[in-house]
Each structure stands twice: as C-alpha cells, then as structure tokens.
Design an enzyme around this catalytic site. Structure first.
Site, PDB file in Angstrom:
ATOM      1  N   ASP A 188       0.881  -1.126  -1.112  1.00 14.65           N
ATOM      2  CA  ASP A 188       0.426  -2.490  -1.447  1.00 14.65           C
ATOM      3  C   ASP A 188      -0.933  -2.856  -0.869  1.00 14.65           C
ATOM      4  OD1 ASP A 188       2.817  -2.806  -2.754  1.00 14.65           O
ATOM      5  OD2 ASP A 188       3.781  -3.925  -1.146  1.00 14.65           O
ATOM      6  N   ASP A 410      14.353  -5.632  -0.023  1.00 14.09           N
ATOM      7  CA  ASP A 410      12.928  -5.926  -0.194  1.00 14.09           C
ATOM      8  C   ASP A 410      12.489  -7.117   0.645  1.00 14.09           C
ATOM      9  OD1 ASP A 410      12.421  -3.945  -2.122  1.00 14.09           O
ATOM     10  OD2 ASP A 410      13.279  -5.210  -3.673  1.00 14.09           O
TER      11      ASP A 410
END
Length: 872
Positions: A188, A410
């Site tokens: 990310d 997550d």
C-alpha cells in the site's frame, strides 16, 4: 523475472552446522530434486518459485487446525479447513517487536529455522514469503493498519536502525542461505503516492515512503538469496490508465534511486490482502458494449478496463517494461481471498440491455463497490499457491501466493484500544454508509478484531466460499465454445427494423443463447434463432453478425455477415392514435382542476404519439406531452366537463375521451381542521442545562390552510414556537427530569392535540469539571490535531459534546473517534456510538486532520457538555 536481477557474483559463507526438527506434515509435494548441494553458495535464480515449495507457517496452521476442531457439527467443513492448514502463507513483520516475537506470534528466527527444516524434509528448494511492513506513516490513507512509526526524520531513523537492519542481519545469517526469501516490500505504500497524495497524511509520508522503500531494497538486495517484490495494489485501485501509468513511472523512479537500479527489484505483487478476483469468467471482454454502452462504463467498473487481476498484471507488465524494467520481470498474485465462490457466484450469462444490470448479474465479485476492502462479506479463498501457473502468458506470472493469511482480520469493526498504532477505520464498520462507496454500506463482516489478528467468523466464510471449491468438487471448467452460427439471413425490412434468422449452433454441453451484432456493436441477445433489430435509420445499409454462447461464457466466432438496407422513411401516416382512457379529475381548488389519464398508443409503423389536447367542453384549453394536466383560471363553485384527445407526429388526432365532470371549490372555504399530531418526538444528548428535541413533520387536511409551525411544551408550559421540526430547550436545571410535548398549528390557527411525551434528564453538573490536552502536528498547510478529554467529575457522562473555536480560520477536514462538525470558527465533537459513556476520572482520545493558512494557533478554551474545561 529479470536476468538483471541475478547477481554478478555471490559471497561464499561459512555455514554453521544446524539441526532442526522436520516439519514433513506441513510441506507440499516436492516438485524437483534439490538443485544445489548443502554446502553450495546460494544462486540467485530467475524465478525463485519455479521448482520449489513454499513455507507453511506452523503458527497460522495451528490456528486453522484449532478452528477445524471446533467444527464437530460439520465434518466436511472441518476437512476443508485442515486442507487449508497445509498451504503456505507469508510471515508479516508488521512492527519492530515482531522481529524477536511478541504476544501476536513467534519471531522471524523461529520461522526461518522452521523453513530450514521444511526444506530439508521436502528435498527441494523452499521459498520463504516475508512481508516488510512498518514504514513511517504506514498506510497513510486508511486507518486500520496505521503503524508505530511517525512520518518524521526520527521515524525513518528508527525504521532503518531498529527494523530493516535487524531483519537484514538475520536474513544474511549463513544458516539461512539455502532458503529463497521472497520479500514483499511495504504493501500500500507507493500506490498511495499515486492516488492519495492530496491527503495531508500522505503528503507528510511521501518522502519517507520513497526513502524507506529505497533503503529496504538496497539492504535486502545485497543478500543473494533474497528476492524483492514491490506491491502494486490491485486492478480496482490502479487499473485506470490515469493511475497505472503514473504508478509504473513512480516504481521506476524508486528503482533507479537504489544502488543496483532496476536489478534491486525482482518482481511485483498484486492484490495483496485484497479480494479482487483473479478472473471474471463471464466478463472476459471489457470492451463489450450492451445496447451501445460499454460495460466498463458501469457503476461497478467506472470506465476501468481491468476487471480482474489477470487483466491488471498484464496491463502493469506492459507499462513497467515501457518504464524501463526488463521484459522478463515477474509478477505475483495474492489469491488467498479472491475466490468468490459459494451460492451467489454466477455460473452462466444473464442477459440484459441495461449495462449496470448486466454487469451486476454476471460479475463474480459480489462486493457493493470495488473500493470495499475491509473484511468483505461473501469473499472466498482463491487458487492455492502455485508456481509458474500456465495460461496467463501476458501476465508473466512467477506464482500464485498467499501473502494475506486467510483468517487474519483487515481491521476492527469498532474502535479497539491498542499499542500498535492501529486506528479505527469506518470502512471496517458494517453499519457505516461510506461516501467513498457511492453512499452504500461497507459490506464489512461484523465483530472483526484488530488488523492481523485471527478472525474465525470470517475464516469460516472464506472456506465455505472458496473457488475452486476445496476438496476437488469444483465442476470441470468448460472451455469449448459453441459452433459458429450459419445461414444468417435478413428478412423484409421496415424503415427502422431488420428481421434476422439463422441456423442453430451446437455445443459440447449446451448452447444458451446468441449475441446479435450490428457491425462491432452488440445490439441484442436471444435464446431463439431469430431476432429483429430495431431503432435503425431509414434508407441505411447495415451489416449484421451473430455469435453463439454457452453457460460457461464461451463465445463462438462471428457468423458470416448478412447485409440489409432499411426502407426509406417516406411512409405517410394517416391513422390516429388510440383514444385516451381513464380520464380522472383530482382534488380541485377554487380555480383549478387537475386531470390525469392513461397513455394512448399509435399504430404499428406510425409516426408515434406526439401529445394530447385538453378540452373544457368543446374548447381546447391546453396541450401537453405528459399524461396529466392542471386546468387553471376557472371560476369558484362551478361545474365543468373535460375530455382529452391524442395526436401523433403526423398530425392525426384521436376522438375525444370519455368526459369527466369536476366542480371547483367555493371561494369562502373556512379551515376548521387541525393538523395531524406530531409524531416521533425524540430527545437527543442533553447537557447540564439543555435538551435537544426533534420530531416528524405534521400534515394539514386537503384544502386546508397548511401547517404554520409547532408549539413546544415543558410539561404544561409552552416554551417556544418554531417552524422547523427541531428545537433545543435551554435554561434548564442540572440533573433534573423533564417531560416535553409538541403541538402543530396551521395558518388558520387550528392547533393539534399534543404529541406523545418524551422524557429527558439533564446532565449532572460535573463537580471538578474537565481537563483537555490538545496537540497538533503541522506541515505545509495541513495538520493533525489530537485531543484528550478527561472527566474530572464524580459521575459518569452518558453522552458528551466537546466544543472549542479556532483563532486562525483553521478547518477540520476529517476526524475520528467522534462525530465532528464545524460552523465558522466553532468546532463541535460529539461522542461516537461506541464511546458515549465517559466514566468519572476517565479519559477519551479523539483526533482530526485539518487545514490552515500558515498560522495554526492552538485553541485555548474548551467546553464539555457546556462546562468550561481546564487545559492540561
């Protein structure tokens, strides 16, 4: 994999004699014999996964087997879980303490020692999948995975000396030189610098992301048996050309900044910890059009050409090579959670002429939006890890891998205090309607723990929805297309249509339908062997083809084309439309009568209905293209007769409809009826001296004078008259119970009965008051504010509101752990649903991102439920 990634020379190191327990039960079936002897120096190969097994994390496998043991009521599900337990997954180094081991798991040395044992048992090379994930200002756009290191010079120094250096030293130990270590570098991070650089936190983090990734690449590339893979997000994030191109350029810039240049990067990995499908089997052609509309323009794909990770990896590979990377650079896909099986997976094409309905019915990705990333409901385990998967030449795949271990969360569904720097992201809250998802619920699985922690409820769903189905029960995939349709013929045309017919195709399973094309545009789908194409232009030549398709989505080549020319458009229309039916008069006023009716139709091949004439008696008083009309300018207290005629484009007029009579009201109507009683009266969060009230609007009688406002009562005392449906009663005593009602009144002065009463108690006065600690971290024109509020009183606050003002025009742009609002310079933070109770002596920490114009003076006056606080 790039040949540039191979080292010109390798160091020979003295290897210590080591013993390790075997882990045969956790190792996949060997693919080849071990390529080098035990004493040989490591050779940096082109694709580390080729001819190798991958490391099975025994800690994660134990969690999976324990979950299987709790499925005594479903032996089949338990068996599938035990199959999953034997699959390789990556080991995440998500903070400094993970290197030596912490409460969440064993340290890196534990896993490397086990990897040596597993390789010895397998007798072939072993790939150890490692995730490097602790950049300063980590995950700058989301909150659930924020890390421990700040985006500062000090944070970068710690990242280098306390995180990367110890990892590199351990990996460089001669005991581990025979293992092929595939390092996924900082998921990310770099993708955020393409799409989210407008976020203040990402602007702050940008230089540290570049420097941190460069440092990690340099340190790890210097170790011959380490292979560096850079995260490239996924198709639903960077798939658009406007994102993919700049991202490839950014990756090349970072590579060129390293000591070894492009050779420091051995490959790229997509879909890390995401659920974007590997393939969309029923939507394999992203250029397809439905009714002249490209399917990629649907709300779900938003003009993105990359529908799945196979599309995306092929797309990115082309761009990366164009940016300077060698054409042999390899790609990985994380398939741990992108299977999308289960009962909601479509298995055959559902036809529709609406592009959104077509896409929604035929996509296997069942998320509400491609941006829904946190613990999505319905996702399933995807393809098992596999080296050099075949059939995807354009994607240049090194392997399918499981970077995200299935069953690890997550992010938390609610705000969970922790010492890991992980914050609450509303994208993980299943009750949150997100503006990022076109104002839809997030679709997140409820009851989720912090990111990276075991989440058994989600794991059960992932196993149940696995695709391919675990255990070998997935149907054999049909890859054979039907035969090409033959005998395509055009019949007698009209000015706007062409009838087509053809001979049926055959299939190894069954033909399910045919797609009809005008040129290259799909104009219709049918299960029959005939179709009439409509909406054409008169006197125009067209070419048509037909393709056959089966339930698996296989489509034949196009048939031989059939040409046809529509007739000229000079047909004279002499037939009037049908007579309008169902003419009805609505509620009249003193001067108007509203009329409505059922639409007329025109003859086949006619010019079409153009509109309607409205008659009062025999006089035309209006025309309209709608099926309703309000006649105005009438006389009060008078009876009228109305009818309607239909007209077509050619000017033909139908007979008049059946007449309807209506009488206008007299001009002296006296309203004596009160409005309806207000409903839904509710009291909001109180302060020590006020109670906010809201209610549902009343309505007045038909033809009445209209609702004029509301009277608010404290007990039997009227305290206010308002025109809105809310009011805050002030001037109340602390810690006192009150009862409130509301009455509605209309313009004529009629007043309704009182609403049902609502009771509310004002907050107790906070003896001892409150203390506020405020701090801000500023950069350029942005800043992050942190506020800690302590209740110094002797009683708990059941609901709280913090107020303060800015002196320099600062603006709050985004907040967390409270509901933030701003009016002018005044800022209000109201408790979130999960932290509304503030016990005596306890504190709550909240924060926000904001902007300033160069001066960022801290607020000096705060109130809590209307009571002034002291600064701590």
């Amino acid at each position: 994999m790039s040949t540039l990634g191979k080292r010109a020379g390798v160091r020979r190191r003295v290897r210590a004699v080591a013993t390790a327990a075997t882990a045969t039960a956790l190792v996949a079936v060997p693919l080849t014999t071990l390529a080098t002897s035990a004493s040989a120096a490591p050779v940096h190969v082109d694709n580390p996964y080729a001819g190798a097994v991958q490391y099975v994390n025994p800690t994660w496998a134990a969690s999976v087997n324990a979950a299987a043991g709790r499925q005594s009521a479903d032996p089949a599900l338990a068996a599938k879980m035990r199959t999953v337990a034997g699959q390789p997954t990556a080991v995440w180094m998500d903070r400094i303490s993970a290197i030596t081991g912490n409460a969440d798991g064993n340290g890196l040395k534990f896993h490397l020692d086990n990897a040596v044992a597993q390789q010895k048992a397998a007798g072939v090379p072993l790939v150890f999948n490692l995730v490097i994930y602790d950049l300063p200002g980590r995950d700058c756009f989301a909150l659930a995975s924020n890390g421990e290191l700040p985006a500062t010079d000090a944070g970068l120094a710690r990242y280098k000396s306390e995180y990367i250096d110890p990892i590199a030293d351990l990996l460089d130990n001669p005991e581990y030189e025979s293992i092929r270590i595939a390092a996924t570098i900082e998921p990310d991070s770099l993708p955020n610098l393409t799409t989210n650089i407008s976020e203040p936190a990402c602007q702050q983090a940008a230089p540290y992301y570049r420097q941190g990734v460069k440092y990690a690449l340099d340190k790890l590339h210097a170790i011959p048996n380490v292979y560096n893979y850079i995260d490239i997000g996924h198709s639903g994030w960077l798939g658009w050309d406007s994102n993919a191109g700049p991202s490839a350029t950014l990756f090349a810039e970072v590579a060129k900044s390293t000591t070894a240049g492009f050779a420091s990067i051995d490959g790229f990995v997509s879909d890390v910890a995401n659920t974007t499908p590997l393939e969309e089997p029923l939507l394999s052609d992203s250029s397809l059009t439905i009714n002249n509309t490209p399917i990629r323009s649907s709300k779900f794909y938003e003009w993105n050409f990359d529908f799945d990770e196979i599309d995306y990896t092929a797309h990115m590979h082309r761009l990366l090579v164009a940016a300077g990377f060698p054409s042999s650079i390899g790609m990985l896909v994380d398939t741990s959670r992108n299977g999308w099986g289960g009962p909601n997976r479509p298995t055959s094409i559902t036809a529709s002429t609406d592009v959104n309905a077509y896409v929604d019915a035929n996509r296997v990705d069942r998320r509400v939006h491609r941006g829904a990333w946190c613990n999505p409901l319905g996702a399933g385990i995807g393809r098992f890890p596999e080296a050099t998967p075949s059939g995807y030449a354009a994607s240049h795949l090194d392997a399918f891998v499981w970077i995200k271990p299935p069953g690890e969360s997550d992010g938390a569904s609610t705000d969970i205090p922790n010492d890991q720097g992980k914050r609450f992201d509303r994208m993980c809250d299943p009750t949150f309607v997100s503006p990022k998802l076109n104002n839809q619920l997030t679709g997140a699985t409820p009851n989720a723990p912090l990111a990276g922690q075991w989440f058994e409820e989600q794991f059960v769903t992932l196993v149940k929805n696995a695709y391919p189905v675990i255990g070998g029960t997935t149907p054999v995939e049909d890859l054979v297309a039907p035969t090409v349709p033959t005998g395509l013929t055009a019949g007698t045309t009209t000015a706007t249509s062409v009838p087509l017919s053809w001979t049926a195709s055959t299939d190894n399973v069954a033909v399910t339908g045919y797609d009809v094309y005008r040129g290259t545009t799909l104009v219709g789908t049918t299960a029959a062997t005939s179709y009439t194409v409509t909406g054409l232009t008169p006197a125009t030549a067209y070419s048509f083809t037909v393709r056959a398709k089966d339930a698996a989505g296989n489509v034949s080549a196009a048939s031989a084309a059939a040409a046809a020319t529509t007739q000229s458009g000079t047909v004279t229309d002499t037939t009037a439309p049908s007579v309008p039916a169902g003419l009805t008069a609505g509620t009249t006023t003193t001067t108007t009568v509203p009329l409505s009716w059922t639409a007329s139709t025109d003859n086949a091949g006619g010019s079409g209905v153009a509109g309607y004439e409205v008659l009062r008696g025999t006089t035309v008083v209006g025309t309209t293209t709608a099926t309703s009309y309000t006649v105005t300018g009438l006389t009060a207290g008078t009876t009228y007769s109305f009818s309607v005629r239909a007209k077509d484009v050619a000017g033909n007029t139908s007979a008049a409809s059946a007449a309807v009579s209506a009488t206008t009201q007299t001009g002296t109507v006296v309203d004596t009826t009160a409005p309806s009683v207000p409903t839904g009266l509710t009291a909001g969060t109180t302060t020590t001296s006020s109670v906010p009230l809201t209610w549902t609007a009343s309505t007045d009688n038909a033809g009445g004078s209209g609702v004029a406002g509301y009277e608010v009562f404290n007990g039997t005392t009227r305290v206010a008259t308002v025109t809105s449906t809310s009011y805050t009663v002030t001037g109340l005593a602390a810690d006192t119970a009150y009862s409130f009602t509301v009455k509605a009144k209309d313009v004529a002065g009629n007043v309704s009965a009182a609403s049902a009463a609502v009771s509310a108690r004002t907050q107790a006065a906070t003896s001892g008051g409150c203390t506020v600690k405020y701090s801000a971290s500023s950069w350029n024109t942005g800043f992050t504010g942190t506020v800690e509020v302590k209740n110094n009183g002797t009683a708990a606050l059941n609901g709280w509101t913090l107020g303060f003002s800015f002196a320099d025009g600062q603006k709050v742009s985004q907040g967390w752990s409270a509901e933030w609002s701003q009016s002018g310079t005044a800022v209000t933070a109201k408790n979130a649903p999960w932290n509304g109770t503030l016990a005596a002596g306890s504190s709550v920490s909240i924060g926000f991102n904001g902007t300033h114009n160069g001066t960022n003076t801290a607020p000096t006056a705060f109130t809590l439920n209307g009571v002034a606080c002291t600064l701590g």
